[in-house]
Design a protein around this motif. Structure first.
Motif, short mmCIF file in Angstrom:
data_model
loop_
_atom_site.label_atom_id
_atom_site.label_comp_id
_atom_site.label_asym_id
_atom_site.label_seq_id
_atom_site.Cartn_x
_atom_site.Cartn_y
_atom_site.Cartn_z
N ALA A 98 -16.43 10.50 -4.18
CA ALA A 98 -15.17 10.35 -4.87
C ALA A 98 -14.29 11.41 -4.06
N ALA A 99 -14.72 12.39 -3.58
CA ALA A 99 -13.52 13.17 -2.84
C ALA A 99 -13.24 12.37 -1.48
N TRP A 100 -14.11 11.73 -0.87
CA TRP A 100 -13.52 11.07 0.42
C TRP A 100 -13.02 9.66 0.13
N HIS A 101 -13.37 9.17 -1.20
CA HIS A 101 -12.39 8.07 -1.44
C HIS A 101 -11.02 8.27 -1.84
N GLY A 102 -10.86 9.49 -2.31
CA GLY A 102 -9.64 10.13 -2.80
C GLY A 102 -8.67 10.20 -1.33
N VAL A 103 -9.57 10.79 -0.30
CA VAL A 103 -8.83 11.05 0.71
C VAL A 103 -8.30 9.47 1.34
N SER A 104 -9.24 8.74 1.38
CA SER A 104 -8.96 7.53 1.75
C SER A 104 -7.70 6.90 0.94
N SER A 105 -7.63 6.83 -0.17
CA SER A 105 -6.75 6.26 -0.89
C SER A 105 -5.23 6.95 -0.48
N ILE A 106 -5.31 8.42 -0.44
CA ILE A 106 -4.00 8.90 -0.09
C ILE A 106 -3.46 8.53 1.53
N LEU A 107 -4.52 8.25 2.39
CA LEU A 107 -4.10 8.09 3.71
C LEU A 107 -3.48 6.43 3.60
N TYR A 108 -4.24 5.54 2.72
CA TYR A 108 -3.73 4.20 2.56
C TYR A 108 -2.41 4.34 1.81
N LEU A 109 -2.19 4.83 0.96
CA LEU A 109 -0.92 5.12 0.43
C LEU A 109 0.20 5.33 1.35
N VAL A 110 -0.15 6.34 2.05
CA VAL A 110 1.07 6.86 3.08
C VAL A 110 1.23 5.88 3.87
N GLN A 111 0.29 5.10 4.68
CA GLN A 111 0.40 4.05 5.43
C GLN A 111 1.27 2.96 4.94
N THR A 112 1.00 2.64 3.57
CA THR A 112 1.59 1.45 2.89
C THR A 112 3.23 2.11 2.79
N LEU A 113 3.47 3.18 2.50
CA LEU A 113 4.83 3.66 2.13
C LEU A 113 5.48 3.60 3.57
N LEU A 114 4.84 4.02 4.53
CA LEU A 114 5.40 4.09 5.89
C LEU A 114 5.80 2.67 6.37
N GLY A 115 4.84 1.82 6.11
CA GLY A 115 5.01 0.34 6.58
C GLY A 115 6.35 -0.17 5.71
N LEU A 116 6.36 0.21 4.42
CA LEU A 116 7.71 -0.26 3.60
C LEU A 116 8.77 0.32 4.28
N LEU A 117 8.82 1.44 4.85
CA LEU A 117 9.95 2.13 5.38
C LEU A 117 10.26 1.34 6.73
N LEU A 118 9.29 0.92 7.57
CA LEU A 118 9.55 0.22 8.62
C LEU A 118 10.19 -1.20 8.27
N VAL A 119 9.53 -1.60 7.17
CA VAL A 119 10.05 -3.34 7.10
C VAL A 119 11.30 -3.19 6.40
N THR A 120 11.77 -2.02 5.67
CA THR A 120 13.27 -2.17 5.08
C THR A 120 14.24 -1.21 5.86
N SER A 121 13.80 -0.86 6.93
CA SER A 121 14.73 -0.10 7.63
C SER A 121 16.00 -1.09 8.39
N SER A 122 16.93 -0.65 8.56
CA SER A 122 18.14 -1.46 8.82
C SER A 122 17.74 -2.44 10.03
N GLY A 123 18.25 -3.60 10.12
CA GLY A 123 18.36 -4.35 11.30
C GLY A 123 16.81 -4.74 11.73
N ARG A 124 16.42 -4.91 12.89
CA ARG A 124 15.00 -5.25 13.24
C ARG A 124 14.29 -3.75 13.32
N ALA A 125 13.47 -3.69 12.32
CA ALA A 125 12.58 -2.26 12.11
C ALA A 125 12.42 -1.83 13.51
N THR A 126 11.65 -2.28 14.33
CA THR A 126 10.97 -1.53 15.37
C THR A 126 11.89 -1.85 16.89
N ARG A 127 12.88 -2.48 16.59
CA ARG A 127 13.54 -3.08 17.95
C ARG A 127 14.65 -2.03 18.33
#
Length: 154
Positions: free
Chosen positions: A125-154
Motif C-alpha cells: 500500500a505504501a509503495w502503491h501510494g508512492v507510485s500514484s503520487i509519481l503518476y499524478l505529478v507526471q500527468t500534471l506536468l504533461g498537462l502543463l506541457l500540452v497547454t503551454s503557449s504555442g508549441r509546448a516543446t519547441r
C-alpha cells in the motif's frame, strides 16, 4: 522533412500525455470497477498497461528531447519546457525501473495469497501510494506541457 518532424513531435506528445490520462484515469478505474470480484486480475491488467505506458513514455520522451535539442541547440537547455520533459522522463524511469518492479515482487512474494490479504499489505500500500503520487505529478506536468503557449516543446 521538417514537417514530418513537427508532426512526429505532436504525435509523440499526444500519445504520451494522452496515454497517461486514459490509462490512469479511465482504463485502470474501469478495470477495478468491472472486475470488482477479481481485483487480482484487474491489478495484473492495470500493472501491464502502466508498464506499456512507461515504455511508450520513454520512447516519446527520447524523441521529444532530441527534437528540442536538434531544433533549438544549446538554447533548449535554458527553456523550462526542456526541463519539464527531462523531469517527466525521470519520473517515468523511476516508476518503470524502480517502483513497478518492486510492486510486482511484493505481489509475487505474497503468493498464493493476494498481496492485500498478506503480511506485505502495508508495504504494498505504501509503495502503491508512492507510485500514484509519481503518476499524478507526471500527468500534471504533461498537462502543463500540452497547454503551454504555442508549441509546448519547441
Amino acid at each position: 522533412m521538417r514537417r514530418l518532424a513537427d508532426a512526429l513531435h505532436d504525435v509523440a506528445l499526444t500519445l504520451w500525455v494522452g496515454g497517461l490520462w486514459v490509462i490512469g484515469y479511465l482504463v485502470a478505474p474501469t478495470l477495478f470497477a468491472t472486475l470488482s470480484n477479481d481485483r487480482q486480475t484487474a491489478g495484473l491488467l492495470a500493472g501491464r498497461l502502466f508498464e506499456l505506458m512507461g515504455w511508450i513514455g520513454l520512447a516519446c520522451a527520447v524523441y521529444l528531447l532530441l527534437f528540442v535539442l536538434l531544433r533549438g541547440g544549446t538554447t533548449a537547455l535554458r527553456r523550462w519546457n526542456f526541463w519539464l520533459l527531462v523531469l517527466m522522463l525521470l519520473l517515468t524511469a523511476v516508476s518503470l525501473f524502480g517502483v513497478q518492479p518492486l510492486l510486482a515482487q511484493l505481489k509475487a512474494d505474497a503468493l498464493p495469497r493476494e498481496v492485500m490479504e498478506s503480511v506485505l499489505r502495508n508495504r504494498f500500500a505504501a509503495w502503491h501510494g508512492v507510485s500514484s503520487i509519481l503518476y499524478l505529478v507526471q500527468t500534471l506536468l504533461g498537462l502543463l506541457l500540452v497547454t503551454s503557449s504555442g508549441r509546448a516543446t519547441r
